[in-house]
Design a protein around this motif. Structure first.
Motif, PDB file in Angstrom:
ATOM      1  N   ILE A   1       0.843  -1.203   0.000  1.00  0.00           N
ATOM      2  CA  ILE A   1       0.000   0.000   0.000  1.00  0.00           C
ATOM      3  C   ILE A   1       0.882   1.257   0.000  1.00  0.00           C
ATOM      4  O   ILE A   1       0.637   2.204  -0.759  1.00  0.00           O
ATOM      5  CB  ILE A   1      -0.963   0.022   1.211  1.00  0.00           C
ATOM      6  CG1 ILE A   1      -1.956  -1.147   1.138  1.00  0.00           C
ATOM      7  CG2 ILE A   1      -1.678   1.364   1.319  1.00  0.00           C
ATOM      8  CD1 ILE A   1      -2.950  -1.087   0.005  1.00  0.00           C
ATOM      9  N   ILE A   2       1.910   1.264   0.828  1.00  0.00           N
ATOM     10  CA  ILE A   2       2.815   2.421   0.870  1.00  0.00           C
ATOM     11  C   ILE A   2       3.475   2.604  -0.498  1.00  0.00           C
ATOM     12  O   ILE A   2       3.593   3.728  -0.997  1.00  0.00           O
ATOM     13  CB  ILE A   2       3.873   2.274   1.992  1.00  0.00           C
ATOM     14  CG1 ILE A   2       3.199   2.294   3.373  1.00  0.00           C
ATOM     15  CG2 ILE A   2       4.957   3.341   1.873  1.00  0.00           C
ATOM     16  CD1 ILE A   2       2.465   3.582   3.711  1.00  0.00           C
TER      17      ILE A   2
ATOM     18  N   ILE B   1      -7.513   2.307  -0.302  1.00  0.00           N
ATOM     19  CA  ILE B   1      -7.740   1.937   1.097  1.00  0.00           C
ATOM     20  C   ILE B   1      -9.079   2.502   1.524  1.00  0.00           C
ATOM     21  O   ILE B   1      -9.595   3.428   0.900  1.00  0.00           O
ATOM     22  CB  ILE B   1      -6.631   2.461   2.034  1.00  0.00           C
ATOM     23  CG1 ILE B   1      -6.547   3.988   1.973  1.00  0.00           C
ATOM     24  CG2 ILE B   1      -5.288   1.829   1.700  1.00  0.00           C
ATOM     25  CD1 ILE B   1      -5.624   4.587   3.001  1.00  0.00           C
ATOM     26  N   GLY B   2      -9.659   1.924   2.579  1.00  0.00           N
ATOM     27  CA  GLY B   2     -10.947   2.419   3.040  1.00  0.00           C
ATOM     28  C   GLY B   2     -11.247   2.021   4.462  1.00  0.00           C
ATOM     29  O   GLY B   2     -10.457   1.341   5.123  1.00  0.00           O
TER      30      GLY B   2
ATOM     31  N   GLU C   1      -8.680  -4.604   6.055  1.00  0.00           N
ATOM     32  CA  GLU C   1      -7.452  -4.492   6.836  1.00  0.00           C
ATOM     33  C   GLU C   1      -6.667  -3.214   6.579  1.00  0.00           C
ATOM     34  O   GLU C   1      -5.744  -2.894   7.329  1.00  0.00           O
ATOM     35  CB  GLU C   1      -6.569  -5.733   6.646  1.00  0.00           C
ATOM     36  CG  GLU C   1      -6.425  -6.218   5.231  1.00  0.00           C
ATOM     37  CD  GLU C   1      -5.710  -7.561   5.154  1.00  0.00           C
ATOM     38  OE1 GLU C   1      -4.731  -7.782   5.882  1.00  0.00           O
ATOM     39  OE2 GLU C   1      -6.146  -8.388   4.353  1.00  0.00           O
ATOM     40  N   THR C   2      -7.025  -2.438   5.554  1.00  0.00           N
ATOM     41  CA  THR C   2      -6.285  -1.200   5.281  1.00  0.00           C
ATOM     42  C   THR C   2      -6.797  -0.014   6.100  1.00  0.00           C
ATOM     43  O   THR C   2      -6.177   1.054   6.079  1.00  0.00           O
ATOM     44  CB  THR C   2      -6.353  -0.827   3.787  1.00  0.00           C
ATOM     45  OG1 THR C   2      -7.723  -0.635   3.409  1.00  0.00           O
ATOM     46  CG2 THR C   2      -5.697  -1.893   2.932  1.00  0.00           C
TER      47      THR C   2
ATOM     48  N   GLN D   1      -5.048   7.259   8.014  1.00  0.00           N
ATOM     49  CA  GLN D   1      -4.437   8.509   8.464  1.00  0.00           C
ATOM     50  C   GLN D   1      -3.013   8.657   7.911  1.00  0.00           C
ATOM     51  O   GLN D   1      -2.621   9.733   7.451  1.00  0.00           O
ATOM     52  CB  GLN D   1      -4.444   8.562   9.988  1.00  0.00           C
ATOM     53  CG  GLN D   1      -4.104   9.915  10.549  1.00  0.00           C
ATOM     54  CD  GLN D   1      -4.315   9.970  12.070  1.00  0.00           C
ATOM     55  OE1 GLN D   1      -4.652   8.984  12.706  1.00  0.00           O
ATOM     56  NE2 GLN D   1      -4.100  11.137  12.629  1.00  0.00           N
ATOM     57  N   GLU D   2      -2.247   7.587   7.937  1.00  0.00           N
ATOM     58  CA  GLU D   2      -0.867   7.618   7.454  1.00  0.00           C
ATOM     59  C   GLU D   2      -0.812   7.922   5.956  1.00  0.00           C
ATOM     60  O   GLU D   2      -0.041   8.784   5.510  1.00  0.00           O
ATOM     61  CB  GLU D   2      -0.204   6.260   7.735  1.00  0.00           C
ATOM     62  CG  GLU D   2       1.198   6.129   7.209  1.00  0.00           C
ATOM     63  CD  GLU D   2       1.782   4.744   7.472  1.00  0.00           C
ATOM     64  OE1 GLU D   2       3.014   4.628   7.336  1.00  0.00           O
ATOM     65  OE2 GLU D   2       1.048   3.801   7.809  1.00  0.00           O
ATOM     66  N   VAL D   3      -1.629   7.223   5.174  1.00  0.00           N
ATOM     67  CA  VAL D   3      -1.622   7.386   3.721  1.00  0.00           C
ATOM     68  C   VAL D   3      -2.131   8.770   3.320  1.00  0.00           C
ATOM     69  O   VAL D   3      -1.520   9.452   2.492  1.00  0.00           O
ATOM     70  CB  VAL D   3      -2.442   6.255   3.055  1.00  0.00           C
ATOM     71  CG1 VAL D   3      -2.740   6.564   1.605  1.00  0.00           C
ATOM     72  CG2 VAL D   3      -1.687   4.930   3.178  1.00  0.00           C
ATOM     73  N   VAL D   4      -3.223   9.204   3.906  1.00  0.00           N
ATOM     74  CA  VAL D   4      -3.756  10.540   3.608  1.00  0.00           C
ATOM     75  C   VAL D   4      -2.730  11.602   3.999  1.00  0.00           C
ATOM     76  O   VAL D   4      -2.522  12.574   3.264  1.00  0.00           O
ATOM     77  CB  VAL D   4      -5.121  10.754   4.299  1.00  0.00           C
ATOM     78  CG1 VAL D   4      -5.557  12.209   4.237  1.00  0.00           C
ATOM     79  CG2 VAL D   4      -6.186   9.855   3.665  1.00  0.00           C
ATOM     80  N   GLY D   5      -2.039  11.405   5.112  1.00  0.00           N
ATOM     81  CA  GLY D   5      -0.995  12.330   5.532  1.00  0.00           C
ATOM     82  C   GLY D   5       0.154  12.404   4.530  1.00  0.00           C
ATOM     83  O   GLY D   5       0.677  13.487   4.252  1.00  0.00           O
TER      84      GLY D   5
END
Length: 163
Positions: A84-85, A122-123, A127-128, A133-137
């Motif tokens: 995902i990252i 992700i949603g 499991e994501t 918060q991390e991805v949106v950040g």
């Protein structure tokens, strides 16, 4: 930047040609509003490798759109989080180089109204959800608008179609 396949032309295009096609699409109806989005989805392959598909979508709000996509295979991803990252990093890299080209070409055409977003696959369900918060950040750190499921169609629907 590697080339992208065109959904409408069936050809592989360099980034500058993708920009030309997007501008041509937007200029056909210049009074409409547009949304340009980039999203990446991935699929785990054998041996820990992963297949990543990135989509660039231009949406004529309320009236269809076009998209362009590319696939790259990369190695070893042991966890969903790692993949995902990497999806987000790929989208950010494409966005930075692609937007430079698009903004340069549109500099003299201020009549076109368009917004830009990065879509993450992700949603709130699945499991994501712990990564939102991390991805949106990450995305906002580059001053991009971030969208997650169910609004992240560039990653969740368009790129997913080619994974």
């Amino acid at each position: 930047m590697p080339g992208f396949f065109s959904s409408s032309l069936g050809l592989k295009l360099a980034a500058d040609r993708v920009v030309e096609e997007i501008i041509r699409f937007m200029s056909a109806e210049p009074r409409r509003r547009y949304k340009v989005t980039i999203g990446t989805d991935s699929e785990r392959l054998s041996g820990g490798r992963a297949d990543f598909v990135t989509a660039i979508v231009v949406h004529r709000v309320g009236n269809g759109g076009r998209y362009f996509w590319r696939r790259i295979e990369m190695g070893k991803f042991h966890t969903l989080r790692d993949r995902i990252i990497k999806e987000v990093v790929i989208s950010l890299d494409v966005a930075k180089s692609f937007l430079t080209l698009l903004e340069r070409e549109l500099r003299d055409n201020s009549a076109l109204e368009w917004d830009f977003e990065i879509h993450a696959d992700i949603g709130e369900n699945g499991e994501t959800k712990v990564m939102i918060q991390e991805v949106v950040g990450m995305i906002r750190a580059y001053n991009f608008e971030a969208k997650t499921k169910p609004g992240s169609y560039a990653a969740s629907n368009v790129a997913d179609r080619h994974v």
